[in-house]
Structure formats: C-alpha cells, structure tokens
Design a protein around this motif. Structure first.
Motif, PDB file in Angstrom:
ATOM      1  N   GLY A  85       0.923  -1.130  -0.335  1.00 27.12           N
ATOM      2  CA  GLY A  85       0.197   0.203   0.059  1.00 27.12           C
ATOM      3  C   GLY A  85       1.130   1.746  -0.328  1.00 27.12           C
ATOM      4  O   GLY A  85       1.863   1.396   0.710  1.00 27.12           O
ATOM      5  N   LYS A  86      -0.251   2.565  -0.240  1.00 21.11           N
ATOM      6  CA  LYS A  86       1.353   3.811  -0.197  1.00 21.11           C
ATOM      7  C   LYS A  86       1.393   4.319   0.939  1.00 21.11           C
ATOM      8  O   LYS A  86       2.366   4.672   1.321  1.00 21.11           O
ATOM      9  CB  LYS A  86       0.058   4.910  -1.222  1.00 21.11           C
ATOM     10  CG  LYS A  86      -0.562   4.429  -2.497  1.00 21.11           C
ATOM     11  CD  LYS A  86      -0.761   5.445  -2.797  1.00 21.11           C
ATOM     12  CE  LYS A  86      -1.160   4.598  -4.568  1.00 21.11           C
ATOM     13  NZ  LYS A  86      -3.075   6.069  -4.760  1.00 21.11           N
ATOM     14  N   SER A  87       0.922   3.581   1.712  1.00 19.75           N
ATOM     15  CA  SER A  87       1.228   4.125   3.305  1.00 19.75           C
ATOM     16  C   SER A  87       1.927   3.435   4.383  1.00 19.75           C
ATOM     17  O   SER A  87       2.351   4.038   4.817  1.00 19.75           O
ATOM     18  CB  SER A  87      -0.399   4.694   3.910  1.00 19.75           C
ATOM     19  OG  SER A  87      -1.244   5.852   3.108  1.00 19.75           O
ATOM     20  N   LYS A  88       2.261   2.442   3.908  1.00 19.93           N
ATOM     21  CA  LYS A  88       2.773   1.768   4.218  1.00 19.93           C
ATOM     22  C   LYS A  88       2.534   1.306   5.969  1.00 19.93           C
ATOM     23  O   LYS A  88       3.353   1.399   6.897  1.00 19.93           O
ATOM     24  CB  LYS A  88       4.470   2.714   4.281  1.00 19.93           C
ATOM     25  CG  LYS A  88       4.710   1.830   2.780  1.00 19.93           C
ATOM     26  CD  LYS A  88       4.701   0.732   2.303  1.00 19.93           C
ATOM     27  CE  LYS A  88       5.395   0.766   1.100  1.00 19.93           C
ATOM     28  NZ  LYS A  88       4.877   1.447  -0.104  1.00 19.93           N
ATOM     29  N   ILE A  89       1.281   0.852   5.865  1.00 20.71           N
ATOM     30  CA  ILE A  89       0.643   1.281   7.388  1.00 20.71           C
ATOM     31  C   ILE A  89       0.141  -0.431   7.218  1.00 20.71           C
ATOM     32  O   ILE A  89      -0.156  -0.823   6.550  1.00 20.71           O
ATOM     33  CB  ILE A  89       0.145   2.199   8.278  1.00 20.71           C
ATOM     34  CG1 ILE A  89      -1.554   1.908   7.686  1.00 20.71           C
ATOM     35  CG2 ILE A  89       0.668   3.323   7.839  1.00 20.71           C
ATOM     36  CD1 ILE A  89      -2.782   3.058   7.561  1.00 20.71           C
ATOM     37  N   MET A  90      -0.409  -0.941   8.499  1.00 23.51           N
ATOM     38  CA  MET A  90      -0.725  -1.834   8.690  1.00 23.51           C
ATOM     39  C   MET A  90      -1.540  -1.792  10.384  1.00 23.51           C
ATOM     40  O   MET A  90      -1.159  -2.094  11.624  1.00 23.51           O
ATOM     41  CB  MET A  90      -0.335  -3.297   9.471  1.00 23.51           C
ATOM     42  CG  MET A  90      -0.707  -4.955   9.858  1.00 23.51           C
ATOM     43  SD  MET A  90       0.382  -6.021   9.951  1.00 23.51           S
ATOM     44  CE  MET A  90       1.273  -6.361   8.483  1.00 23.51           C
ATOM     45  N   ARG A  91      -3.190  -1.804  10.111  1.00 19.70           N
ATOM     46  CA  ARG A  91      -4.279  -1.429  10.911  1.00 19.70           C
ATOM     47  C   ARG A  91      -5.359  -2.956  10.242  1.00 19.70           C
ATOM     48  O   ARG A  91      -5.447  -2.994   9.444  1.00 19.70           O
ATOM     49  CB  ARG A  91      -5.276  -0.201  10.699  1.00 19.70           C
ATOM     50  CG  ARG A  91      -4.038   0.965  10.645  1.00 19.70           C
ATOM     51  CD  ARG A  91      -4.642   1.924  10.664  1.00 19.70           C
ATOM     52  NE  ARG A  91      -6.251   2.597  11.650  1.00 19.70           N
ATOM     53  CZ  ARG A  91      -5.748   2.947  12.523  1.00 19.70           C
ATOM     54  NH1 ARG A  91      -4.517   3.505  13.245  1.00 19.70           N
ATOM     55  NH2 ARG A  91      -6.974   3.234  13.432  1.00 19.70           N
ATOM     56  N   ASP A  92      -5.745  -2.928  11.972  1.00 17.66           N
ATOM     57  CA  ASP A  92      -6.901  -4.076  11.903  1.00 17.66           C
ATOM     58  C   ASP A  92      -5.797  -5.793  11.181  1.00 17.66           C
ATOM     59  O   ASP A  92      -7.125  -6.489  10.274  1.00 17.66           O
ATOM     60  CB  ASP A  92      -7.879  -3.215  11.136  1.00 17.66           C
ATOM     61  CG  ASP A  92      -8.624  -2.360  10.726  1.00 17.66           C
ATOM     62  OD1 ASP A  92      -8.565  -1.634  11.684  1.00 17.66           O
ATOM     63  OD2 ASP A  92      -8.523  -1.493  10.123  1.00 17.66           O
ATOM     64  N   PRO A  93      -5.508  -6.019  11.350  1.00 19.98           N
ATOM     65  CA  PRO A  93      -5.051  -7.455  10.555  1.00 19.98           C
ATOM     66  C   PRO A  93      -5.873  -8.650  10.640  1.00 19.98           C
ATOM     67  O   PRO A  93      -6.391  -8.851  12.682  1.00 19.98           O
ATOM     68  CB  PRO A  93      -3.600  -8.108  11.772  1.00 19.98           C
ATOM     69  CG  PRO A  93      -3.849  -7.042  13.211  1.00 19.98           C
ATOM     70  CD  PRO A  93      -3.857  -5.646  12.644  1.00 19.98           C
ATOM     71  N   TRP A 123      -4.490  -6.984   5.588  1.00 16.80           N
ATOM     72  CA  TRP A 123      -5.478  -5.330   6.576  1.00 16.80           C
ATOM     73  C   TRP A 123      -5.223  -4.358   6.075  1.00 16.80           C
ATOM     74  O   TRP A 123      -5.449  -4.214   4.772  1.00 16.80           O
ATOM     75  CB  TRP A 123      -3.458  -5.401   7.608  1.00 16.80           C
ATOM     76  CG  TRP A 123      -2.237  -5.286   6.078  1.00 16.80           C
ATOM     77  CD1 TRP A 123      -2.134  -3.881   6.103  1.00 16.80           C
ATOM     78  CD2 TRP A 123      -2.124  -6.361   6.317  1.00 16.80           C
ATOM     79  NE1 TRP A 123      -0.524  -4.932   4.947  1.00 16.80           N
ATOM     80  CE2 TRP A 123      -0.725  -5.740   5.357  1.00 16.80           C
ATOM     81  CE3 TRP A 123      -1.701  -7.800   6.612  1.00 16.80           C
ATOM     82  CZ2 TRP A 123       0.436  -6.565   4.871  1.00 16.80           C
ATOM     83  CZ3 TRP A 123      -0.397  -8.662   5.285  1.00 16.80           C
ATOM     84  CH2 TRP A 123       0.067  -8.198   4.639  1.00 16.80           C
ATOM     85  N   THR A 124      -5.387  -3.555   6.648  1.00 20.17           N
ATOM     86  CA  THR A 124      -5.701  -2.052   6.402  1.00 20.17           C
ATOM     87  C   THR A 124      -4.720  -1.533   6.406  1.00 20.17           C
ATOM     88  O   THR A 124      -3.289  -0.837   6.532  1.00 20.17           O
ATOM     89  CB  THR A 124      -6.566  -0.623   7.470  1.00 20.17           C
ATOM     90  OG1 THR A 124      -8.003  -1.593   7.496  1.00 20.17           O
ATOM     91  CG2 THR A 124      -6.637   0.668   6.029  1.00 20.17           C
ATOM     92  N   THR A 125      -4.281  -0.927   4.824  1.00 21.05           N
ATOM     93  CA  THR A 125      -3.336  -0.240   4.153  1.00 21.05           C
ATOM     94  C   THR A 125      -2.434   1.244   4.574  1.00 21.05           C
ATOM     95  O   THR A 125      -1.416   1.433   3.701  1.00 21.05           O
ATOM     96  CB  THR A 125      -2.671  -0.873   2.216  1.00 21.05           C
ATOM     97  OG1 THR A 125      -3.611  -0.568   1.936  1.00 21.05           O
ATOM     98  CG2 THR A 125      -2.833  -2.689   3.114  1.00 21.05           C
ATOM     99  N   ASP A 126      -4.070   1.626   3.921  1.00 16.13           N
ATOM    100  CA  ASP A 126      -4.272   3.252   3.931  1.00 16.13           C
ATOM    101  C   ASP A 126      -5.341   3.777   4.953  1.00 16.13           C
ATOM    102  O   ASP A 126      -6.337   3.579   4.542  1.00 16.13           O
ATOM    103  CB  ASP A 126      -4.686   3.426   2.541  1.00 16.13           C
ATOM    104  CG  ASP A 126      -2.998   3.443   1.286  1.00 16.13           C
ATOM    105  OD1 ASP A 126      -1.977   4.236   1.530  1.00 16.13           O
ATOM    106  OD2 ASP A 126      -2.822   2.487   1.140  1.00 16.13           O
ATOM    107  N   TRP A 127      -5.305   4.312   5.793  1.00 15.98           N
ATOM    108  CA  TRP A 127      -6.490   5.331   6.303  1.00 15.98           C
ATOM    109  C   TRP A 127      -7.462   5.463   5.224  1.00 15.98           C
ATOM    110  O   TRP A 127      -8.225   5.465   4.804  1.00 15.98           O
ATOM    111  CB  TRP A 127      -5.816   6.231   7.340  1.00 15.98           C
ATOM    112  CG  TRP A 127      -7.051   6.456   8.009  1.00 15.98           C
ATOM    113  CD1 TRP A 127      -6.870   7.856   8.085  1.00 15.98           C
ATOM    114  CD2 TRP A 127      -8.126   5.731   9.176  1.00 15.98           C
ATOM    115  NE1 TRP A 127      -8.190   8.774   9.650  1.00 15.98           N
ATOM    116  CE2 TRP A 127      -8.944   7.013   9.909  1.00 15.98           C
ATOM    117  CE3 TRP A 127      -7.950   4.767   9.327  1.00 15.98           C
ATOM    118  CZ2 TRP A 127      -9.569   6.788  10.983  1.00 15.98           C
ATOM    119  CZ3 TRP A 127      -8.990   4.603  11.027  1.00 15.98           C
ATOM    120  CH2 TRP A 127      -9.941   4.848  10.730  1.00 15.98           C
ATOM    121  N   LYS A 128      -6.987   6.675   4.584  1.00 13.92           N
ATOM    122  CA  LYS A 128      -7.706   6.796   3.335  1.00 13.92           C
ATOM    123  C   LYS A 128      -6.854   7.381   1.935  1.00 13.92           C
ATOM    124  O   LYS A 128      -5.903   6.576   1.717  1.00 13.92           O
ATOM    125  CB  LYS A 128      -8.065   8.914   3.996  1.00 13.92           C
ATOM    126  CG  LYS A 128      -8.732   9.069   5.259  1.00 13.92           C
ATOM    127  CD  LYS A 128      -8.466  10.697   5.041  1.00 13.92           C
ATOM    128  CE  LYS A 128      -9.520  10.819   6.475  1.00 13.92           C
ATOM    129  NZ  LYS A 128      -9.400  12.423   6.697  1.00 13.92           N
TER     130      LYS A 128
END
Length: 303
Positions: free
Chosen positions: A57-65, A79-84
């Motif tokens: 993903g663009k944001s390089k985050i990991m939420r909600d695995p 997992w969620t890769t971008d908040w927006k």
C-alpha cells in the motif's frame, strides 16, 4: 477490526492442545503486526512486535490485521494499508507468524474511481465451498442514502472470494443495511446458520450489533439492538466451551471490552474477567500449536 475460529476445528476438537493467538497493531500503525496469546481465551499475554513490518500500500501502515487458518494449516492475513485514499488491502501468509510470504496489495476497489477507502478487511474460510471470503468497508460518495454522516464517511460492506490468493472474484456488495456500516465479522455456528457481528457506524450510534443468515454471504436479517456502548468497534469472536466471546475495542473509553453469549441474543459483559496487553488494538483470534507458540515466545519482540 475481527475472525473467527470458523470453518476449521475449534480448540475443543484439536488432537493436541491449542492456544489462542490474537493479532494486533499499535498506533500510529506504521510498525506492523503485534501478537498476544492466551490459554483460556480470557487472559492474554503479549508477545510484542512487530512480527511483520508493513510494506504493502501507499501509506505503508498495518491496521486491523485479520487472520484465519486454512485447512492446509497456513495462516492467511489481510489488513488495512491506507487510512484514506487506498483502493485495496494487504495480504501475506505464514505457517508460524515468523516467516512470511511476500506481501501483496490486492486492489479490490480499483474499479471504483471515487472510492474513499478500504477499511478493516476481514477474512473468513468458507468450508462449505472451500474458499476464502474477504469483506471490508468502503465509502463511495453519493452512492447510498445517509443520515448525519458526511458523504465521505458513509460506508457499506463489499466482498471478494478466492481459493488461492492469486485469482479473486469480481468485487460485489456484501451488506447494505440502510445505514453506514463497518467492521463486520462472519461467524459460523453450524451448516446454514451464520451470525454477522457488525458496527453501526452512524453518528448517533457507533456501536455493535448482530444479524443472522443461512449463508456466509447473507442475506442478513433480524438485526439486533446494540450490545456495546457508544464509540465501540472492531469486534472479533472466539468459542470457548459453550460460550462465544466477543471482544471489541472501546475507543471512547480507551480500553478493551468483551461480552459472552450462548445464542447471540443475550449478551453478558465480562470486562472483569479479561485482561489484555497495554496498547492492544483490534485484530482477530485464531489458534496455534504449542510448538508454534514456543517458537513465538523464543522470538518475542519487545519494541
């Protein structure tokens, strides 16, 4: 934001003792996967993290695995890769939570140029059809009726299916309950008997309820009254004995909470019976063998 031990053996039918494993992340979600484990489903010990730094993903985050173990024993995680701004979700697989496959970005909403987000993908193994169902929340402005929500915060649930995580069926609408909805989790009780745990994300509510169906794809009906407080989200479910335990993130109270139920109609708060690591954020629960757990303990991350 939740899983389940569904479509595969529960703890009680394993030939050897299994332990619960709870996926998690830590704000601001840029470090990756954190883990906790439990013997009884109530008391959780931290294994630390990160075990998988986010690269998709663009944001390089990991939420909600969200993780599920397939019939071959492999754990599949999304997992969620971008908040927006994202139009897909992350995917990787592992046999032990230490060595992982290459991370992939699955552009499941790329056909919707106006999509605002792809939030909290949840993965479910459908043992009746031998496939994986992945559901998530997205907003497409001006697509659906709304209440007090902003157009860019009026979510519905979508889904795709796959057998191999190489080819995916075309994305379709999973849930349109007539209100903004996120964080839906599929629970199988038995053949032709499913429960959907979901968050009503409308501004006055922002709490958790259930609905019922005879298929993991619905249709869903008989929506319940909420069983959680205002500002709660990210449910995940496990079965311990005759009880189902539903964990969720009470972000308003800045704590984790849980309820137990035997029928998904009456819910009993069990906050005084649970304990979780500080900073734990919502993921999902699966099971691991003693060998996998001992290896995780030996490789525990303290960051």
């Amino acid at each position: 934001m939740g899983l389940i031990l569904t479509g595969i053996c529960f703890l009680s039918c394993q030939s050897e003792k299994e332990y619960y494993i709870f996926t998690s992340f830590r704000e601001p979600a840029d470090k990756g996967l954190y883990l906790a484990y439990s013997e009884d489903g109530y008391h959780w010990e931290s294994l630390g993290g990160p075990f998988l730094p986010p690269k998709a993903g663009k944001s390089k985050i990991m939420r909600d695995p969200s993780v599920v173990r397939g019939p071959e024993g492999t754990y599949h995680m999304v997992w969620t890769t971008d908040w927006k701004g994202g139009n897909g979700f992350g995917y990787a697989s592992t046999n032990d939570f230490i060595d992982w496959s290459e991370q992939k970005f699955i552009p499941a909403m790329s056909h919707e140029p106006e999509v605002v987000n792809v939030w909290a993908p949840e993965i479910f193994y459908d043992d009746e059809e031998d496939r994986y169902i992945i559901i998530w929340a997205s907003t497409i402005p001006f697509r659906y009726e709304k209440g007090e929500e902003e157009e860019r915060n009026n979510h519905r649930m979508y889904y795709t299916t796959t057998k191999d995580f190489e080819e995916f069926t075309p994305t379709k609408l999973f849930l349109e309950p007539g209100f903004s909805v996120i964080d839906a989790v599929i629970v199988k009780r038995k053949k032709d008997d499913y429960v959907l745990v979901l968050k009503d994300n409308t501004r006055p509510n922002r709490n958790i309820q259930v609905a019922f169906g005879n298929s993991p794809l619905g249709p869903w009906e008989d929506y319940s009254a909420p069983f959680s407080d205002f500002l709660t989200e990210g449910p995940t479910v496990l079965k311990e004995g005759e009880k189902w335990l539903i964990y969720f993130d009470s972000y308003g109270a800045k704590t984790y909470q849980a309820v137990s139920t035997v029928d998904f109609k009456t819910f009993t708060g069990i906050d005084d019976q649970i304990s979780l690591p500080e900073g734990h954020k919502h993921g999902t629960i699966s099971t691991v063998s003693k060998e996998v757990l001992e290896n995780l303990k030996a490789n525990a991350k303290t960051k």
